[in-house]
Every structure is written in structure tokens, then in C-alpha cells.
Design an enzyme around this catalytic site. Structure first.
Site, mmCIF file in Angstrom:
data_model
loop_
_atom_site.group_PDB
_atom_site.id
_atom_site.type_symbol
_atom_site.label_atom_id
_atom_site.label_comp_id
_atom_site.label_asym_id
_atom_site.label_seq_id
_atom_site.Cartn_x
_atom_site.Cartn_y
_atom_site.Cartn_z
ATOM 1 N N CYS A 40 13.423 6.097 15.507
ATOM 2 C CA CYS A 40 14.531 6.071 14.542
ATOM 3 C C CYS A 40 14.101 6.940 13.369
ATOM 4 O O CYS A 40 13.158 7.727 13.505
ATOM 5 C CB CYS A 40 14.919 4.642 14.160
ATOM 6 S SG CYS A 40 13.731 3.724 13.165
ATOM 7 N N THR B 95 12.711 6.246 10.346
ATOM 8 C CA THR B 95 11.375 5.893 9.853
ATOM 9 C C THR B 95 10.471 5.338 10.947
ATOM 10 O O THR B 95 9.258 5.250 10.758
ATOM 11 C CB THR B 95 11.492 4.791 8.790
ATOM 12 O OG1 THR B 95 12.164 3.669 9.400
ATOM 13 C CG2 THR B 95 12.286 5.256 7.583
ATOM 14 N N HIS C 19 -6.983 -1.537 21.227
ATOM 15 C CA HIS C 19 -7.178 -2.866 20.644
ATOM 16 C C HIS C 19 -6.003 -3.812 20.868
ATOM 17 O O HIS C 19 -6.207 -5.007 21.036
ATOM 18 C CB HIS C 19 -7.402 -2.756 19.123
ATOM 19 C CG HIS C 19 -8.699 -2.117 18.745
ATOM 20 N ND1 HIS C 19 -9.431 -2.502 17.644
ATOM 21 C CD2 HIS C 19 -9.394 -1.105 19.313
ATOM 22 C CE1 HIS C 19 -10.526 -1.753 17.550
ATOM 23 N NE2 HIS C 19 -10.519 -0.892 18.552
ATOM 24 N N HIS D 52 -10.325 -8.525 22.268
ATOM 25 C CA HIS D 52 -8.973 -7.990 22.095
ATOM 26 C C HIS D 52 -7.971 -8.750 22.975
ATOM 27 O O HIS D 52 -6.839 -9.003 22.559
ATOM 28 C CB HIS D 52 -8.949 -6.496 22.391
ATOM 29 C CG HIS D 52 -9.749 -5.691 21.406
ATOM 30 N ND1 HIS D 52 -9.672 -5.895 20.050
ATOM 31 C CD2 HIS D 52 -10.661 -4.709 21.582
ATOM 32 C CE1 HIS D 52 -10.496 -5.068 19.423
ATOM 33 N NE2 HIS D 52 -11.119 -4.341 20.339
HETATM 34 C C1 RB5 Z 1 19.417 5.444 9.952
HETATM 35 O O1 RB5 Z 1 19.979 5.995 8.797
HETATM 36 C C2 RB5 Z 1 18.084 4.803 9.616
HETATM 37 O O2 RB5 Z 1 18.298 3.697 8.783
HETATM 38 C C3 RB5 Z 1 17.340 4.408 10.867
HETATM 39 O O3 RB5 Z 1 17.159 5.529 11.668
HETATM 40 C C4 RB5 Z 1 15.948 3.837 10.663
HETATM 41 O O4 RB5 Z 1 15.163 4.653 9.864
HETATM 42 C C5 RB5 Z 1 15.859 2.418 10.279
HETATM 43 O O5 RB5 Z 1 14.791 1.855 10.126
#
Ligand code: RB5
Length: 142
Positions: free
Chosen positions: A64, A66, A97, A133
């Protein structure tokens, strides 16, 4: 078999990762999304997570913006250990791990070249099978 899923922000990186997989004849299943139309990351986390839970796929890659939302969604699923990694050291360590079965990436955080190196490290590192682990991973499920 590698399960791969992404929201709209991860579409371009997903295509580059698929090219990497195809060049190496690594089998994969693409759970979408298939374009840059705004989409909901939990949907793809759930599809990839289910494919691992039902053993259709051994490992997954989720993308996604982030990598955070999609890894949170995946980690709520039983047996899923999703690791958000933006460096190769973490990608290697989480296989050794944590026996992480999903790599999460943030397409807005890493460049494509770096992300491919992270994928390569993750896919080419086996779990250590170390007793301590194994014990800790078992504790995650309690
Ligand atoms: C989309 O705008 C964004 O919120 C999504 O891709 C992600 O980063 C969420 O954690």
C-alpha cells in the site's frame, strides 16, 4: 506460490515485482488491485492472508502507500506474520527470526529498485529453524 496484493498506490510497484518474479520463473497469484482507481487495502490483505491460511500460497507480498495499513490488516489474521520492511537487513532478519510469511512494502516510501532488492532478500532467506525462534513464534499464536 507467492500471493501478491496491493491497493491503488501499490499498483506500479506490484507490476515491477511481477516482472521480477516472471524473469525468475517464480509462480505467483495476483489478488489485485488491477489499476490505480482508489481501493481499500484491507480487501487485498484479506485475500492474500486467506491464500496463505489455506496453503494455496506459501508466502505473500502486500503493498500500500506506507505498507502500514495493509500489514496491520494482514496481522489480524490467524497465522499471518506480516513484516513491513524497507531495508534488506529487516527482510532477512524477519525470515530468519520471525518466519514472516508476508512482506509488506510501502510504495510511497521505497523506490522500485530498492523494493525489488528487499523482495529478493525476503524470498531467498529461509527460516532459521532455531529453537528459540520457534518458541517465540508459537507464543505469538497464544
Ligand atoms: C491510501 O491513500 C493509503 O492510505 C494507503 O495506501 C496506505 O498507505 C494505508 O496505510
Amino acid at each position: 506460490m507467492i500471493a501478491i496484493g496491493n491497493d491503488h498506490t501499490g499498483y506500479a510497484l506490484k507490476k515491477a515485482i511481477i516482472e521480477y518474479l516472471e524473469e525468475r520463473n517464480i509462480a505467483y497469484k495476483d489478488f489485485g488491485c488491477g489499476d490505480i482507481t482508489s481501493s481499500d487495502y484491507p480487501e487485498y490483505a484479506h485475500e492474500v492472508g486467506k491464500a496463505i491460511q489455506n496453503k494455496e500460497c506459501e508466502l505473500g507480498i502486500l503493498i500500500c502507500g506506507t505498507g502500514i495499513g495493509i500489514s496491520i490488516a494482514a496481522n489480524k489474521m490467524k497465522g499471518i506474520r506480516a513484516a513491513l520492511c524497507h531495508d534488506c537487513f529487516s527482510a532477512e532478519a524477519t525470515r530468519l527470526h520471525n518466519d514472516a510469511n508476508v512482506l509488506a512494502l510501502g510504495a510511497r516510501v521505497v523506490g522500485i529498485g530498492h523494493a525489488i532488492k528487499i523482495v529478493d532478500t525476503f524470498l531467498n532467506t529461509d527460516f532459521s529453524q532455531n529453537e528459540r525462534h520457534i518458541r517465540r513464534i508459537q507464543m505469538l499464536e497464544e
